[in-house]
Write a protein that holds these residues in place. Structure first.
Motif, PDB file in Angstrom:
ATOM      1  N   GLY A   1       0.766  -1.262  -0.128  1.00 52.41           N
ATOM      2  CA  GLY A   1       0.027  -0.272  -0.137  1.00 52.41           C
ATOM      3  C   GLY A   1       0.775   1.332  -0.049  1.00 52.41           C
ATOM      4  O   GLY A   1       2.029   1.414   0.033  1.00 52.41           O
ATOM      5  N   ASP A   2       0.141   2.331  -0.068  1.00 51.16           N
ATOM      6  CA  ASP A   2       0.905   3.676  -0.086  1.00 51.16           C
ATOM      7  C   ASP A   2       1.484   3.901   1.462  1.00 51.16           C
ATOM      8  O   ASP A   2       0.666   3.582   2.177  1.00 51.16           O
ATOM      9  CB  ASP A   2      -0.177   4.683  -0.570  1.00 51.16           C
ATOM     10  N   LEU A   3       2.595   4.800   1.431  1.00 54.39           N
ATOM     11  CA  LEU A   3       3.262   4.931   2.671  1.00 54.39           C
ATOM     12  C   LEU A   3       3.418   6.179   3.175  1.00 54.39           C
ATOM     13  O   LEU A   3       3.712   7.180   1.960  1.00 54.39           O
ATOM     14  CB  LEU A   3       4.652   4.038   2.485  1.00 54.39           C
ATOM     15  N   PRO A   4       3.108   6.706   4.152  1.00 54.65           N
ATOM     16  CA  PRO A   4       3.201   7.849   4.566  1.00 54.65           C
ATOM     17  C   PRO A   4       4.753   8.273   4.808  1.00 54.65           C
ATOM     18  O   PRO A   4       5.759   7.485   4.727  1.00 54.65           O
ATOM     19  CB  PRO A   4       2.536   7.830   6.153  1.00 54.65           C
ATOM     20  N   ASP A   5       4.972   9.733   4.679  1.00 53.89           N
ATOM     21  CA  ASP A   5       6.363  10.274   4.832  1.00 53.89           C
ATOM     22  C   ASP A   5       6.817   9.719   6.348  1.00 53.89           C
ATOM     23  O   ASP A   5       5.967   9.669   7.342  1.00 53.89           O
ATOM     24  CB  ASP A   5       6.410  11.810   4.836  1.00 53.89           C
ATOM     25  N   SER A   6       7.957   9.646   6.477  1.00 54.45           N
ATOM     26  CA  SER A   6       8.802   8.886   7.724  1.00 54.45           C
ATOM     27  C   SER A   6      10.170   8.959   7.620  1.00 54.45           C
ATOM     28  O   SER A   6      10.786   9.345   6.428  1.00 54.45           O
ATOM     29  CB  SER A   6       8.148   7.293   8.009  1.00 54.45           C
ATOM     30  N   ASN A   7      10.770   8.628   8.650  1.00 57.14           N
ATOM     31  CA  ASN A   7      12.322   8.571   8.745  1.00 57.14           C
ATOM     32  C   ASN A   7      12.816   6.975   8.271  1.00 57.14           C
ATOM     33  O   ASN A   7      13.553   6.640   8.527  1.00 57.14           O
ATOM     34  CB  ASN A   7      12.796   8.456  10.026  1.00 57.14           C
ATOM     35  N   PHE A   8      11.867   6.546   7.052  1.00 58.26           N
ATOM     36  CA  PHE A   8      12.441   5.234   6.381  1.00 58.26           C
ATOM     37  C   PHE A   8      12.506   5.568   4.803  1.00 58.26           C
ATOM     38  O   PHE A   8      11.756   6.450   4.287  1.00 58.26           O
ATOM     39  CB  PHE A   8      11.393   4.331   6.769  1.00 58.26           C
ATOM     40  N   ILE A   9      13.132   4.673   4.046  1.00 62.88           N
ATOM     41  CA  ILE A   9      13.271   5.087   2.953  1.00 62.88           C
ATOM     42  C   ILE A   9      12.408   3.645   2.337  1.00 62.88           C
ATOM     43  O   ILE A   9      12.420   2.707   2.770  1.00 62.88           O
ATOM     44  CB  ILE A   9      14.376   4.724   2.397  1.00 62.88           C
ATOM     45  N   ALA A  10      11.605   3.932   1.352  1.00 58.54           N
ATOM     46  CA  ALA A  10      10.685   2.938   0.630  1.00 58.54           C
ATOM     47  C   ALA A  10      11.172   2.942  -0.626  1.00 58.54           C
ATOM     48  O   ALA A  10      11.209   3.937  -1.524  1.00 58.54           O
ATOM     49  CB  ALA A  10       9.275   3.309   0.709  1.00 58.54           C
ATOM     50  N   ARG A  11      11.532   1.519  -1.067  1.00 55.14           N
ATOM     51  CA  ARG A  11      11.704   1.210  -2.765  1.00 55.14           C
ATOM     52  C   ARG A  11      10.710   0.264  -3.161  1.00 55.14           C
ATOM     53  O   ARG A  11      10.368  -0.630  -2.605  1.00 55.14           O
ATOM     54  CB  ARG A  11      13.310   0.452  -2.613  1.00 55.14           C
ATOM     55  N   ARG A  12      10.054   0.681  -4.315  1.00 54.13           N
ATOM     56  CA  ARG A  12       9.169   0.171  -5.033  1.00 54.13           C
ATOM     57  C   ARG A  12       9.827  -1.250  -5.249  1.00 54.13           C
ATOM     58  O   ARG A  12      10.769  -1.381  -6.069  1.00 54.13           O
ATOM     59  CB  ARG A  12       8.660   0.807  -6.182  1.00 54.13           C
ATOM     60  N   TYR A  13       8.976  -2.469  -5.053  1.00 53.15           N
ATOM     61  CA  TYR A  13       9.720  -3.611  -5.188  1.00 53.15           C
ATOM     62  C   TYR A  13       8.429  -4.314  -6.248  1.00 53.15           C
ATOM     63  O   TYR A  13       8.973  -5.153  -7.376  1.00 53.15           O
ATOM     64  CB  TYR A  13       9.715  -4.715  -3.953  1.00 53.15           C
TER      65      TYR A  13
END
Length: 296
Positions: free
Chosen positions: A146-158
């Motif tokens: 699902g869509d992710l909120p802004d945070s102190n994490f990095i998200a890479r589309r898999y």
């Protein structure tokens, strides 16, 4: 503000040409992209971009800062490459979390291949029916749907998956088939209570996201269990296709409200936004992204 993350985001905005394209690339909402760029401008006390409803362009200061930002990012990349060279014999232990039932997305195959290449690497998998606090629970990498909120994490589309409205043929025969999500309020709805907002079922109408508020006829904190309840004819469920596809193929469940489904929702690799990421974790993420199969 995480300065390095904001610099990275600004660079992606310029490389992709728009805030919306950067949002798709980083898999965070457009408003978060805009906020990071605004925070960067406030930090350096200047305007970096001219914005309008139709276009954007770099200011004179923005061009100067972009050059410096890219030098910083290139320096960090070289440092990380050097760390990789010093740690070319990979070893260590990683803990990865993922939603229950999501193994069919393919990531177990790529991580298993990675472990065969690096026999000194150990991986612990946690398949959970709830949102995890990665820092508090010691999670190195999380598979999130699902869509992710802004945070102190990095998200890479898999990868990506669909979310289906499903019911058994017997339920449809007995109760009828809803023609619009608004009609869900008069149907028996089967709830996966492990979701963050279990009583909001999202759909799309006229290319705009909407949601239907539903009530629980029955609920469970496990998607497989909810699918089983739907197979028994108890009601309508709203579940990701990695849980429902085998039942759709067998005819035990059928899709309904197809015209209101989102085309795809993202599946992301999520990890902490640290300046010097664990070389083992970095290598695994790179391998997973480079060795996806069509089913991923």
């Amino acid at each position: 503000m995480d300065l390095l993350k904001a610099i990275t985001t600004f660079n992606v905005v310029i490389n992709t040409g728009s805030f919306s394209a950067a949002s798709r690339e980083l898999n965070i909402v457009t408003s978060a992209i805009s906020r990071q760029v605004s925070d960067l401008e406030q930090h350096f006390g200047c305007q970096l971009l001219y914005r309008s409803t139709r276009a954007m362009s770099l200011t004179a200061e923005g061009k100067q800062y972009l050059e410096q930002f890219r030098q910083i990012l290139n320096s960090i990349e070289r440092l990380e490459s050097k760390a990789d060279d010093l740690n070319n014999i990979l070893s260590g232990h990683l803990t990865i979390s993922a939603p229950s039932g999501s193994a069919s997305l393919g990531f177990l195959r790529s991580t298993s291949d990675f472990m065969k290449l690096h026999p000194n690497v150990k991986i612990s998998w946690l398949f959970l029916n709830r949102f995890v606090d990665m820092v508090q629970e010691g999670i190195d990498l999380s598979i999130r749907v699902g869509d992710l909120p802004d945070s102190n994490f990095i998200a890479r589309r898999y990868s990506s998956t669909k979310v289906n409205f499903v019911a058994s043929p017997n339920y449809i025969k007995e109760k009828g088939e809803p023609r619009h999500p608004d009609e869900l309020k008069i149907h028996n709805c089967l709830i996966d209570s492990s979701n963050r907002h279990p009583l909001r079922w999202h759909y799309q109408e006229n290319s705009k996201p909407q949601y239907a508020s539903v009530s629980a006829f029955a609920e469970a904190n496990d998607g497989d269990a909810v699918a089983s309840l739907a197979i028994e004819g108890l009601g309508i469920a709203y579940l990701p296709s990695f849980l429902t596809q085998r039942y759709l193929d067998s005819g035990e469940l059928v899709e309904i409200l197809n015209d209101f489904e989102f085309e795809k929702i993202p599946v992301s690799l999520v990890y902490p936004a640290k300046l010097m990421i664990n070389p083992l974790l970095k290598s695994l993420i790179h391998y997973m992204l480079e060795n996806k199969t069509p089913r991923d």
